[in-house]
Design a protein around this motif. Structure first.
Motif, PDB file in Angstrom:
ATOM      1  N   ALA A  36     -77.893 131.660 -30.390  1.00 19.37           N
ATOM      2  CA  ALA A  36     -76.924 131.828 -31.447  1.00 19.37           C
ATOM      3  C   ALA A  36     -75.540 131.532 -30.922  1.00 19.37           C
ATOM      4  O   ALA A  36     -75.275 131.620 -29.725  1.00 19.37           O
ATOM      5  N   GLU A  37     -74.641 131.171 -31.822  1.00 20.38           N
ATOM      6  CA  GLU A  37     -73.279 130.869 -31.429  1.00 20.38           C
ATOM      7  C   GLU A  37     -72.462 132.141 -31.213  1.00 20.38           C
ATOM      8  O   GLU A  37     -71.596 132.183 -30.355  1.00 20.38           O
ATOM      9  N   GLN A  38     -72.741 133.172 -31.991  1.00 21.77           N
ATOM     10  CA  GLN A  38     -71.944 134.379 -31.931  1.00 21.77           C
ATOM     11  C   GLN A  38     -72.718 135.498 -31.239  1.00 21.77           C
ATOM     12  O   GLN A  38     -73.856 135.796 -31.603  1.00 21.77           O
ATOM     13  N   ARG A  39     -72.062 136.114 -30.240  1.00 20.76           N
ATOM     14  CA  ARG A  39     -72.683 137.239 -29.535  1.00 20.76           C
ATOM     15  C   ARG A  39     -71.937 138.522 -29.899  1.00 20.76           C
ATOM     16  O   ARG A  39     -70.711 138.593 -29.796  1.00 20.76           O
ATOM     17  N   VAL A  40     -72.685 139.531 -30.276  1.00 26.26           N
ATOM     18  CA  VAL A  40     -72.110 140.808 -30.694  1.00 26.26           C
ATOM     19  C   VAL A  40     -72.616 141.908 -29.778  1.00 26.26           C
ATOM     20  O   VAL A  40     -73.822 142.017 -29.518  1.00 26.26           O
ATOM     21  N   GLY A  41     -71.701 142.711 -29.267  1.00 20.48           N
ATOM     22  CA  GLY A  41     -72.060 143.881 -28.475  1.00 20.48           C
ATOM     23  C   GLY A  41     -71.746 145.141 -29.254  1.00 20.48           C
ATOM     24  O   GLY A  41     -70.801 145.164 -30.046  1.00 20.48           O
ATOM     25  N   ILE A  42     -72.523 146.161 -29.054  1.00 20.25           N
ATOM     26  CA  ILE A  42     -72.278 147.412 -29.777  1.00 20.25           C
ATOM     27  C   ILE A  42     -72.567 148.594 -28.861  1.00 20.25           C
ATOM     28  O   ILE A  42     -73.588 148.639 -28.178  1.00 20.25           O
ATOM     29  N   VAL A  43     -71.632 149.532 -28.833  1.00 20.83           N
ATOM     30  CA  VAL A  43     -71.817 150.787 -28.109  1.00 20.83           C
ATOM     31  C   VAL A  43     -71.959 151.880 -29.157  1.00 20.83           C
ATOM     32  O   VAL A  43     -71.037 152.134 -29.942  1.00 20.83           O
ATOM     33  N   ALA A  65     -77.881 141.100 -39.798  1.00 22.95           N
ATOM     34  CA  ALA A  65     -76.989 140.004 -39.438  1.00 22.95           C
ATOM     35  C   ALA A  65     -77.710 138.983 -38.556  1.00 22.95           C
ATOM     36  O   ALA A  65     -77.485 137.770 -38.674  1.00 22.95           O
ATOM     37  N   LYS A  66     -78.552 139.455 -37.673  1.00 21.66           N
ATOM     38  CA  LYS A  66     -79.330 138.548 -36.828  1.00 21.66           C
ATOM     39  C   LYS A  66     -80.260 137.676 -37.687  1.00 21.66           C
ATOM     40  O   LYS A  66     -80.360 136.466 -37.488  1.00 21.66           O
ATOM     41  N   ARG A  67     -80.926 138.315 -38.656  1.00 26.37           N
ATOM     42  CA  ARG A  67     -81.837 137.568 -39.528  1.00 26.37           C
ATOM     43  C   ARG A  67     -81.074 136.553 -40.389  1.00 26.37           C
ATOM     44  O   ARG A  67     -81.501 135.411 -40.542  1.00 26.37           O
ATOM     45  N   ASP A  68     -79.971 136.987 -40.969  1.00 26.22           N
ATOM     46  CA  ASP A  68     -79.275 136.159 -41.955  1.00 26.22           C
ATOM     47  C   ASP A  68     -78.325 135.143 -41.336  1.00 26.22           C
ATOM     48  O   ASP A  68     -78.111 134.062 -41.900  1.00 26.22           O
ATOM     49  N   MET A  69     -77.739 135.496 -40.185  1.00 33.38           N
ATOM     50  CA  MET A  69     -76.675 134.645 -39.641  1.00 33.38           C
ATOM     51  C   MET A  69     -76.971 134.093 -38.248  1.00 33.38           C
ATOM     52  O   MET A  69     -76.182 133.347 -37.691  1.00 33.38           O
ATOM     53  N   GLY A  70     -78.078 134.505 -37.655  1.00 33.50           N
ATOM     54  CA  GLY A  70     -78.477 133.948 -36.374  1.00 33.50           C
ATOM     55  C   GLY A  70     -77.668 134.418 -35.188  1.00 33.50           C
ATOM     56  O   GLY A  70     -77.684 133.770 -34.142  1.00 33.50           O
ATOM     57  N   ILE A  71     -76.969 135.544 -35.336  1.00 34.15           N
ATOM     58  CA  ILE A  71     -76.217 136.066 -34.192  1.00 34.15           C
ATOM     59  C   ILE A  71     -77.190 136.692 -33.196  1.00 34.15           C
ATOM     60  O   ILE A  71     -78.350 136.986 -33.517  1.00 34.15           O
ATOM     61  N   SER A  72     -76.728 136.880 -31.973  1.00 31.29           N
ATOM     62  CA  SER A  72     -77.491 137.665 -31.008  1.00 31.29           C
ATOM     63  C   SER A  72     -76.703 138.933 -30.736  1.00 31.29           C
ATOM     64  O   SER A  72     -75.481 138.967 -30.903  1.00 31.29           O
ATOM     65  N   PHE A  73     -77.395 139.980 -30.344  1.00 35.13           N
ATOM     66  CA  PHE A  73     -76.668 141.216 -30.061  1.00 35.13           C
ATOM     67  C   PHE A  73     -77.278 141.974 -28.899  1.00 35.13           C
ATOM     68  O   PHE A  73     -78.448 141.809 -28.556  1.00 35.13           O
ATOM     69  N   GLN A  74     -76.429 142.805 -28.328  1.00 37.47           N
ATOM     70  CA  GLN A  74     -76.840 143.684 -27.244  1.00 37.47           C
ATOM     71  C   GLN A  74     -76.233 145.045 -27.523  1.00 37.47           C
ATOM     72  O   GLN A  74     -75.131 145.142 -28.076  1.00 37.47           O
TER      73      GLN A  74
END
Length: 335
Positions: A36-43, A65-74
């Motif tokens: 994915a182009e956008q990487r999202v981190g969450i604490v 958001a991952k399903r709809d927009m293809g972002i990756s997250f940690q």
């Protein structure tokens, strides 16, 4: 696919005008891998995942958001508030496109980290950090709690209802105050018993407090206490009184026992913030989520429409309409 990974954390200390960099190794995080182009981190907040409430709602927003927009997250589940700054720095040093801090406990840490990493976009849930790279996602919990207070005030047969909070902090007092105002608006003779567990991760204590309130006459108990509230709900189910859930839809945890849930759409706030990021128009500043925006409200009474009289449902809907129009103004005790 979920994979456990170790995250290196760079902590900056100021001393004599210099910046000293210390590398801390060994923080555990969970990564969702995706191209994915956008990487999202969450604490998350210290309540942790599995609360079936606040943190879980934020995770659902990420997953959508991952399903709809293809972002990756940690994400990182902190065990204590002392290391919140370290966790935020972990994502910032890896140049994540957006870093979420979930919960008011992050306010102090984020103020410092946002200043140290001005090129990183941050978002905080349930608090306000005034910085040019921070979006503050604020909910009108008192408005949503007013609605379930109307329900409880009309449904109680003992004229005694209860409230169990997690930590006794301003944001939880918004839940308490809104609930009390809602109860009083339709039943001025009713009393609200209030207890705080001083923890969002103590279901056994939540159960104990709810049973205690029931023994003192409360036939409906509303909680705003994260995982602690799971104990409140099971206490109601086992002892024959009603509960009201919070944040996520908790009605299914004890169908027919949970009258409704004061749904706080953290998932929507997280999702919409990510969408703004992806579309290139994410702005700093405050964004408010109230009844009108669908940010707070009741669940849909899936299991209790045959229990709750139509007149009560109509009163809740009327209160919702009047809050939106401004005819009812619920007092925010933190302002």
């Amino acid at each position: 696919m979920l994979n456990i990974s170790k995250t290196k954390v760079t902590r900056m200390f100021r001393k004599s005008g210099c910046v000293m960099v210390v590398v801390l190794v060994g923080l555990m995080a969970m990564t969702v891998t995706a191209s994915a182009e956008q990487r999202v981190g969450i604490v998350f907040s210290t309540g942790g995942l599995g609360d079936l409430s606040f943190n879980d709602a934020a995770l659902h927003g990420l997953q959508k958001a991952k399903r709809d927009m293809g972002i990756s997250f940690q994400f990182i589940e902190p065990k204590d508030v002392e290391h919140l700054e370290d966790h935020l720095i972990a994502f910032a040093t890896e140049n994540y496109d957006l870093v979420f801090a979930v919960g008011f406990q992050h306010e102090s840490a984020l103020k410092q980290v946002a200043q140290d990493f001005p090129h990183i976009k941050f978002a905080i849930v349930d608090s306000v950090v005034s910085a040019p790279n921070v979006s503050s996602l604020v909910f009108m919990e008192h408005d949503g709690s007013f609605l379930v207070g109307v329900l409880a005030g009309m449904m109680t047969e003992s004229n005694i209802v209860g409230f169990v909070g997690g930590l006794e902090v301003p944001i939880i007092r918004k839940f308490q105050s809104g609930f009390e105002q809602g109860v009083g608006s339709v039943n001025p003779d009713a009393r609200v018993l209030v207890d705080y567990a001083q923890s969002f991760r103590a279901p056994a204590l939540g159960k104990e407090l709810a049973i205690s309130q029931n023994k003192r006459g409360a036939d409906i108990v509303y909680h705003a206490s994260g995982a602690t509230g799971i104990g409140v709900i099971f206490a109601a189910q086992e002892n024959g009184f009603y509960a009201i859930g919070v944040d996520s839809v908790q009605d299914h945890l004890a169908p027919g026992t949970v009258l409704t849930s004061m749904v706080k759409r953290v998932d929507v706030a997280v999702y919409e913030t990510i969408r703004s990021l992806v579309e290139g128009d994410l702005q700093p500043g405050e964004r408010h989520f109230g009844v009108a925006e669908g940010g707070v409200g009741t669940s849909d009474f899936q299991y209790t429409r045959d229990i709750i009289p139509q007149a009560v449902l109509d009163a809740v809907e009327s209160a919702k309409t009047k809050i939106i129009s401004g005819e009812i103004v619920v007092i925010d005790p933190t302002r």
